[in-house]
Enzyme design. Structure first.
Site, PDB file in Angstrom:
ATOM      1  N   GLU A  17      -0.134  -9.129  -0.059  1.00  0.00           N
ATOM      2  CA  GLU A  17      -2.061  -9.154   0.695  1.00  0.00           C
ATOM      3  C   GLU A  17      -3.028  -9.725  -0.799  1.00  0.00           C
ATOM      4  O   GLU A  17      -3.506 -10.559  -1.226  1.00  0.00           O
ATOM      5  CB  GLU A  17      -2.310  -8.122   1.096  1.00  0.00           C
ATOM      6  CG  GLU A  17      -2.392  -7.944   2.810  1.00  0.00           C
ATOM      7  CD  GLU A  17      -2.204  -7.675   3.563  1.00  0.00           C
ATOM      8  OE1 GLU A  17      -2.239  -5.676   2.864  1.00  0.00           O
ATOM      9  OE2 GLU A  17      -2.285  -7.482   4.698  1.00  0.00           O
ATOM     10  N   GLU A  44       4.444  -4.611   7.467  1.00  0.00           N
ATOM     11  CA  GLU A  44       3.880  -3.125   8.029  1.00  0.00           C
ATOM     12  C   GLU A  44       4.965  -3.075   9.314  1.00  0.00           C
ATOM     13  O   GLU A  44       4.497  -2.031  10.213  1.00  0.00           O
ATOM     14  CB  GLU A  44       2.431  -4.011   8.192  1.00  0.00           C
ATOM     15  CG  GLU A  44       1.693  -3.383   6.517  1.00  0.00           C
ATOM     16  CD  GLU A  44       2.268  -4.994   6.276  1.00  0.00           C
ATOM     17  OE1 GLU A  44       2.640  -5.740   6.457  1.00  0.00           O
ATOM     18  OE2 GLU A  44       0.738  -4.883   4.503  1.00  0.00           O
ATOM     19  N   ALA A  81       0.859  -1.426  -0.152  1.00  0.00           N
ATOM     20  CA  ALA A  81      -0.400   0.200  -0.092  1.00  0.00           C
ATOM     21  C   ALA A  81       0.600   1.558   0.443  1.00  0.00           C
ATOM     22  O   ALA A  81       2.023   1.228   0.093  1.00  0.00           O
ATOM     23  CB  ALA A  81      -0.521  -0.035   1.276  1.00  0.00           C
ATOM     24  N   GLY A 136       0.938  -4.833   0.697  1.00  0.00           N
ATOM     25  CA  GLY A 136      -0.304  -5.387   0.098  1.00  0.00           C
ATOM     26  C   GLY A 136      -0.429  -5.632  -0.953  1.00  0.00           C
ATOM     27  O   GLY A 136      -0.741  -6.376  -1.945  1.00  0.00           O
TER      28      GLY A 136
END
Ligand code: CAA
Length: 258
Positions: A111, A131, A63, A108
């Site tokens: 993910e 993260e 992200a 992300g």
């Protein structure tokens, strides 16, 4: 779709996340474009999808950290839901989605790959959930799907210690099905997608739904889910053609998705 390319080759669609300057990092605009690409898939034609990243280095490097750096608690929660809803759409998409992981799959990015049905990667791929090193938890399903895919012990090691793993280890722990050279990755993804696209499409879709839905419940309910989806196939023209061809000792010319 400014950040996503969409190509069709026969019954296979290729969706390429295209923001290479930021290693294909996911901000709201990129996420919206990914969703728009899936919304644009013509399900009467497309039987398998390949999801990959533009450039030589990265599938998706996570992200967008610059965008997240100024978020409030409410905005963080909203951003998590925004990504989660799109990734869940991919996970439950009617046709199979293959992630062709061509480099970094971090945060992300990992993910997103885990929301796909099947992952294959290039030998320069790197997987991880970094993260906690940024002061946040994984936020697009990483705390849930990684443990389900590779087991809680290994997932917790990767998440708690922010420990990235290379392609060979990702293969060993079952995060990816196969590792290819960078040149071989897309041909291999297309070969696999092509093999899926040759099968009876409704049977493939029902198999995906049976496995996905069945994994969310106990075995007694899961086998009932299978029975319904198995039964549903007997109403299809493709089942009649497939079985007739077998009995006549010939190959099915093609399945018609009916
Ligand atoms: N967000 C925003 N920008 C990113 C980014 C990200 N996740 N990853 C890379 N970029 C940008 C860099 O800022 C850089 O931009 P500039 O050229 O404008 O400086 C550009 O992409 C190239 O990156 P690097 O110069 O860092 O390239 P590198 O080859 O030296 O390193 C890397 C590559 C190891 C992947 C490194 O970029 C990196 O560590 N990226 C962050 C990875 C990460 O922590 N991802 C998790 C994000 S959090 C998350 O995803 C939360 C969630 O679960 C929802």
């Amino acid at each position: 779709m400014g950040f996503v390319d969409y190509e069709v080759d026969g019954h296979v669609a290729v969706i390429t996340i295209n923001r290479p300057k930021a290693l294909n990092a996911l901000n709201e605009d990129v996420l919206k474009d990914i969703e728009a690409a899936f919304d644009a898939v013509d399900l009467s034609e497309i039987r398998a999808i390949i999801l990959t990243g533009a450039g030589e280095k990265s599938f998706v490097a996570g992200a967008d950290i610059a965008a997240m750096s100024v978020m409030t608690k409410e905005q963080g929660e909203h951003f998590g839901k925004f990504g989660n809803d799109i990734f869940r759409k991919i996970e439950t998409f009617p046709v199979p989605v293959i992630a062709a992981v061509n480099g970094f799959a971090l945060g992300g990015g990992n993910e997103l790959a885990m929301s796909c049905d099947i992952r294959i990667c290039s030998d320069n791929a790197l997987f991880g959930q970094p993260e906690v090193g940024l002061g946040i938890t994984p936020g697009f399903g990483g705390t849930q799907r990684l443990a389900r895919l590779i087991g809680p012990g290994k997932a917790k090691e990767m998440v708690f210690a922010s420990r990235n793993i290379k392609a060979d280890e990702a293969y060993r722990v079952g995060l990816v099905n196969a590792v290819y050279t960078q040149e071989e990755l897309m041909p291999a993804a297309k070969k696999l997608a092509g093999a899926i696209a040759k099968m009876a499409p409704i049977a493939v879709r029902n198999s995906k739904k049976a496995m996905n839905d069945g994994l969310q419940t106990d075995m007694d309910q899961a086998i009932v889910i299978e029975e319904k989806l198995f039964g549903g196939c007997f109403e299809t023209e493709d089942q009649k053609n497939g079985m007739q061809a077998f009995l006549e000792k010939r190959k099915v010319e093609q399945f018609n998705n009916r």
